[in-house]
Design an enzyme around this catalytic site. Sequence first.
Site, short mmCIF file in Angstrom:
data_model
loop_
_atom_site.label_atom_id
_atom_site.label_comp_id
_atom_site.label_asym_id
_atom_site.label_seq_id
_atom_site.Cartn_x
_atom_site.Cartn_y
_atom_site.Cartn_z
N HIS A 82 54.02 -41.30 39.35
CA HIS A 82 52.66 -40.91 40.06
C HIS A 82 52.09 -41.90 40.57
CE1 HIS A 82 50.53 -36.92 40.45
NE2 HIS A 82 49.47 -37.72 40.54
N ASP A 161 44.06 -28.54 35.97
CA ASP A 161 43.96 -29.46 37.14
C ASP A 161 44.22 -29.13 38.55
OD1 ASP A 161 43.99 -32.47 37.84
OD2 ASP A 161 46.10 -32.00 38.46
N ARG A 168 37.40 -31.17 43.52
CA ARG A 168 37.10 -32.48 43.55
C ARG A 168 37.35 -33.03 45.06
NH1 ARG A 168 40.93 -35.25 39.94
NH2 ARG A 168 40.03 -37.38 40.51
N SER A 183 43.92 -36.08 35.41
CA SER A 183 44.76 -35.22 36.22
C SER A 183 46.03 -35.80 36.35
CB SER A 183 43.95 -35.45 37.57
OG SER A 183 44.71 -35.13 38.56
N LYS A 187 49.46 -34.06 34.05
CA LYS A 187 50.45 -33.51 34.85
C LYS A 187 51.91 -34.24 34.43
CE LYS A 187 48.93 -34.17 39.07
NZ LYS A 187 47.39 -33.88 39.53
N1 URA Z 1 46.48 -38.06 41.76
C1 URA Z 1 46.05 -36.96 40.81
O1 URA Z 1 47.16 -36.38 40.64
N2 URA Z 1 44.96 -36.99 40.51
C2 URA Z 1 43.93 -37.55 40.70
O2 URA Z 1 42.82 -37.38 40.17
C3 URA Z 1 43.96 -38.69 41.72
C4 URA Z 1 45.25 -38.88 42.24
#
Ligand code: URA
Length: 433
Positions: A82, A161, A168, A183, A187
């Site tokens: 990620h 999320d 956001r 966040s 995930k």
């Molecule tokens: N990527 C994400 O999944 N969440 C965030 O808050 C920022 C980048």
Amino acid sequence: MRAVDIIQKKKEGRAHTKEEIDFLIKGLMDGTVEDYQMSSWLMAVYFQGLNEDETVYMTEAFINSGEILDFSDISNTVADKHSTGGVGDKVTIVLIPLLAALGVKCAKLSGRGLGYTGGTVDKLESIPNFKCQLKDEDFRSQIKTIGAAISAQTPNLTPADGKIYALRDVTATVDNKSLICASVVSKKIASGANIIVLDVKYGSGAFIKTKEEARSLADLMIKIGAKLNRKIEAVISSMEQPLGTHIGNSLEIIESIEFLKGNHNKDLYEIVLEIAGRTLILANIAKDFNEAKNLIDEALKSGTALQKLKEIIEAQGGNSDCTENYSLFNVGKNKVEIKAQNEGYVSKLDALNIAKACKLLGAGRDKKSDSIDFGAGCILNKKTGDKVQKDELLCILYFNDVKKDRINEAVQYAQKAFEYSVSKPEIQSVLYK
Ligand code: URA
């Protein structure tokens, strides 16, 4: 408990209990906490912060808002990666097929564009008919059969999320360390992966502006992961200038395909190599970095990584002919060339200004409900450190139907993105740590 009291408490800078965070997140999911209350709380968090315990509670609440995938029946090494978000960041699109071609099972959960940063889901949806909204059983079976799947958060995975991420994006509350941490980490844990590598970006085009803050975000994510029994590794990389040469949804897919055909941009190659190399070692496929590099280069040279991308595209409903025929993509039918205003060296290429130009042309969203134009974007002809003559081509902006004043503003941002120096600037590696 009332949402308004929880908002008030955070506004005053006081720490929440686990019960209060659970109340807010459950309320958001069942509709008893309204979007505007959550937005207000997010802004209070933005200014007052969350401590480590609150960040763990929030991460857990996100995970528990949906189901947690378990791939132990498929493999005991399932990888996920990620990025904290950047401009021109197409690492996932080349990394996942590359790793899958080398035998690493990849369960990749991706997001949409956020703020000025692009999102893998939006990029992949620029492939004709490609579907990112996979059902859990399809996600699982694709990982089993072809070794990799890239999905948007399914309605069942960290749905809290998903909701908060969208809020956001449009309430200027993205760039907060704890919110990013909860966040991302939630995930990755819910996706069931046991090899988790994060790309934490800093600089003009990232949410985190300095190396030091990126280091501290990486440390926080590793710590929160450990508290939730997951080992997380992180790479810290620069987002001062866009990554690679193409920015915008269709254009980034085209650059990714070219990468897999062996036309590597140096910075993109460096990051892909680092993350893929680490993952191969963690998955016990390579014993050291040298061996990993040889495997990676071979998968790129032999075309097996490109072949894997085609399989992923087909499995997710897309038309893999697009890898040979770029006219199948929506690429803006209009262009503006941006020329150098001085001669010398490009001393700076500001990622945020390029992102602002692309967003004005339609590559990103202003509101949650906005649709994006896959064809909008920019191709860079020069990057930091390159020599330029006056009036030489710096970049080309691509767009479809955009109002004149937005085009003019985008051109100004693109021009402002380039700064010049007489002597060659010192070039730093895109990888910091
Ligand atoms: N990527 C994400 O999944 N969440 C965030 O808050 C920022 C980048």
